[in-house]
Write a protein that holds these residues in place. Structure first.
Motif, mmCIF file in Angstrom:
data_model
loop_
_atom_site.group_PDB
_atom_site.id
_atom_site.type_symbol
_atom_site.label_atom_id
_atom_site.label_comp_id
_atom_site.label_asym_id
_atom_site.label_seq_id
_atom_site.Cartn_x
_atom_site.Cartn_y
_atom_site.Cartn_z
ATOM 1 N N GLU A 63 7.534 35.289 -31.104
ATOM 2 C CA GLU A 63 6.497 35.774 -32.005
ATOM 3 C C GLU A 63 6.165 37.244 -31.776
ATOM 4 O OE1 GLU A 63 7.240 32.266 -33.206
ATOM 5 O OE2 GLU A 63 6.893 32.607 -31.099
ATOM 6 N N TYR A 64 6.705 37.843 -30.730
ATOM 7 C CA TYR A 64 6.545 39.284 -30.521
ATOM 8 C C TYR A 64 7.435 40.082 -31.466
ATOM 9 C CZ TYR A 64 3.613 39.036 -26.365
ATOM 10 O OH TYR A 64 2.564 38.835 -25.506
ATOM 11 N N ARG A 65 8.136 39.398 -32.357
ATOM 12 C CA ARG A 65 9.036 40.115 -33.270
ATOM 13 C C ARG A 65 8.284 41.118 -34.130
ATOM 14 N NH1 ARG A 65 8.791 34.940 -34.978
ATOM 15 N NH2 ARG A 65 8.039 34.503 -37.080
ATOM 16 N N GLY A 66 6.994 40.867 -34.382
ATOM 17 C CA GLY A 66 6.202 41.828 -35.147
ATOM 18 C C GLY A 66 6.168 43.186 -34.476
ATOM 19 N N LEU A 67 6.045 43.192 -33.155
ATOM 20 C CA LEU A 67 6.061 44.439 -32.396
ATOM 21 C C LEU A 67 7.401 45.152 -32.581
ATOM 22 C CD1 LEU A 67 4.959 46.368 -30.144
ATOM 23 C CD2 LEU A 67 6.029 44.797 -28.508
ATOM 24 N N LEU A 68 8.492 44.409 -32.460
ATOM 25 C CA LEU A 68 9.822 45.019 -32.576
ATOM 26 C C LEU A 68 10.123 45.456 -34.009
ATOM 27 C CD1 LEU A 68 11.914 42.771 -30.156
ATOM 28 C CD2 LEU A 68 10.656 44.875 -29.683
ATOM 29 N N ILE A 69 9.540 44.766 -34.961
ATOM 30 C CA ILE A 69 9.703 45.164 -36.368
ATOM 31 C C ILE A 69 8.913 46.445 -36.624
ATOM 32 C CG2 ILE A 69 9.147 44.520 -38.756
ATOM 33 C CD1 ILE A 69 9.671 41.569 -37.802
ATOM 34 N N ASP A 70 7.657 46.475 -36.154
ATOM 35 C CA ASP A 70 6.812 47.652 -36.346
ATOM 36 C C ASP A 70 7.425 48.895 -35.712
ATOM 37 O OD1 ASP A 70 5.030 46.044 -37.687
ATOM 38 O OD2 ASP A 70 3.559 45.963 -36.063
ATOM 39 N N LEU A 71 8.111 48.721 -34.583
ATOM 40 C CA LEU A 71 8.731 49.848 -33.887
ATOM 41 C C LEU A 71 10.102 50.210 -34.463
ATOM 42 C CD1 LEU A 71 7.811 48.933 -30.198
ATOM 43 C CD2 LEU A 71 6.784 50.706 -31.640
ATOM 44 N N GLY A 72 10.590 49.401 -35.418
ATOM 45 C CA GLY A 72 11.891 49.670 -36.026
ATOM 46 C C GLY A 72 13.076 49.220 -35.196
ATOM 47 N N VAL A 73 12.809 48.439 -34.138
ATOM 48 C CA VAL A 73 13.890 47.926 -33.293
ATOM 49 C C VAL A 73 14.662 46.835 -34.035
ATOM 50 C CG1 VAL A 73 14.431 46.739 -31.117
ATOM 51 C CG2 VAL A 73 12.656 48.500 -31.179
ATOM 52 N N LEU A 74 13.929 45.987 -34.743
ATOM 53 C CA LEU A 74 14.537 44.937 -35.554
ATOM 54 C C LEU A 74 14.236 45.205 -37.023
ATOM 55 C CD1 LEU A 74 13.618 41.624 -33.673
ATOM 56 C CD2 LEU A 74 15.837 42.746 -33.747
ATOM 57 N N THR A 75 15.257 45.078 -37.835
ATOM 58 C CA THR A 75 15.070 45.181 -39.284
ATOM 59 C C THR A 75 15.817 44.044 -39.952
ATOM 60 O OG1 THR A 75 16.975 46.655 -39.508
ATOM 61 C CG2 THR A 75 14.821 47.694 -39.274
ATOM 62 N N LEU A 76 15.335 43.652 -41.086
ATOM 63 C CA LEU A 76 15.950 42.578 -41.849
ATOM 64 C C LEU A 76 16.885 43.187 -42.889
ATOM 65 C CD1 LEU A 76 15.907 39.501 -42.267
ATOM 66 C CD2 LEU A 76 14.073 39.856 -43.925
#
Length: 135
Positions: A63-76
């Motif tokens: 559920e920490y994926r929001g952090l990684l999405i906000d930082l641009g580490v993960l993108t869809l």
């Protein structure tokens, strides 16, 4: 597996290889168990004066994926998930391959972030646990 529910465990197509044994493509998240563990460990240590070993082996929460999405580490990838007509936002079941991979990449990413911080500070995982990094 074999018709039995395993809880928060899903097949990951990125791990799937023809002819592999059953279950080798499964990713276990068990977020509720992890949350409970993270929640009680500090109290047991501080108030109960317990020494708990192996904390460095606890995994991050998907559920920490929001952090990684906000930082641009993960993108869809565009158009990977179906769009909900009512909200205009991507929507998929937890079993969707993109969601499973996204969650798994979050857990892996958190481990890599923790390792990079430890390396920079010259600390071992026992000295700076993932839980401490996440805090």
């Amino acid at each position: 597996m074999a018709g039995k529910s395993l809880g928060d465990v899903w097949p990951c197509t990125a791990l799937s290889v023809p002819g592999q044994p059953e279950g080798d493509d499964l990713v276990a998240f068990h977020k509720l168990t992890s949350w409970l563990t993270y929640s009680i460990v500090e109290g047991l240590q501080k108030i109960g004066k317990w020494k708990i070993e192996g904390l460095e082996d606890l995994t991050g929460l998907p559920e920490y994926r929001g952090l990684l999405i906000d930082l641009g580490v993960l993108t869809l990838k565009p158009d990977l998930l179906p769009i909900d007509p009512a909200s205009g936002l991507p929507k998929a079941l937890p079993s969707h391959p993109a969601i499973v991979e996204w969650r798994a990449m979050t857990v892996i990413g958190l481990d890599r972030i923790a390792n990079a911080i430890r390396e920079k500070l010259g600390l071992a995982s026992e000295q700076l646990t993932l839980a401490q990094v996440l805090e």
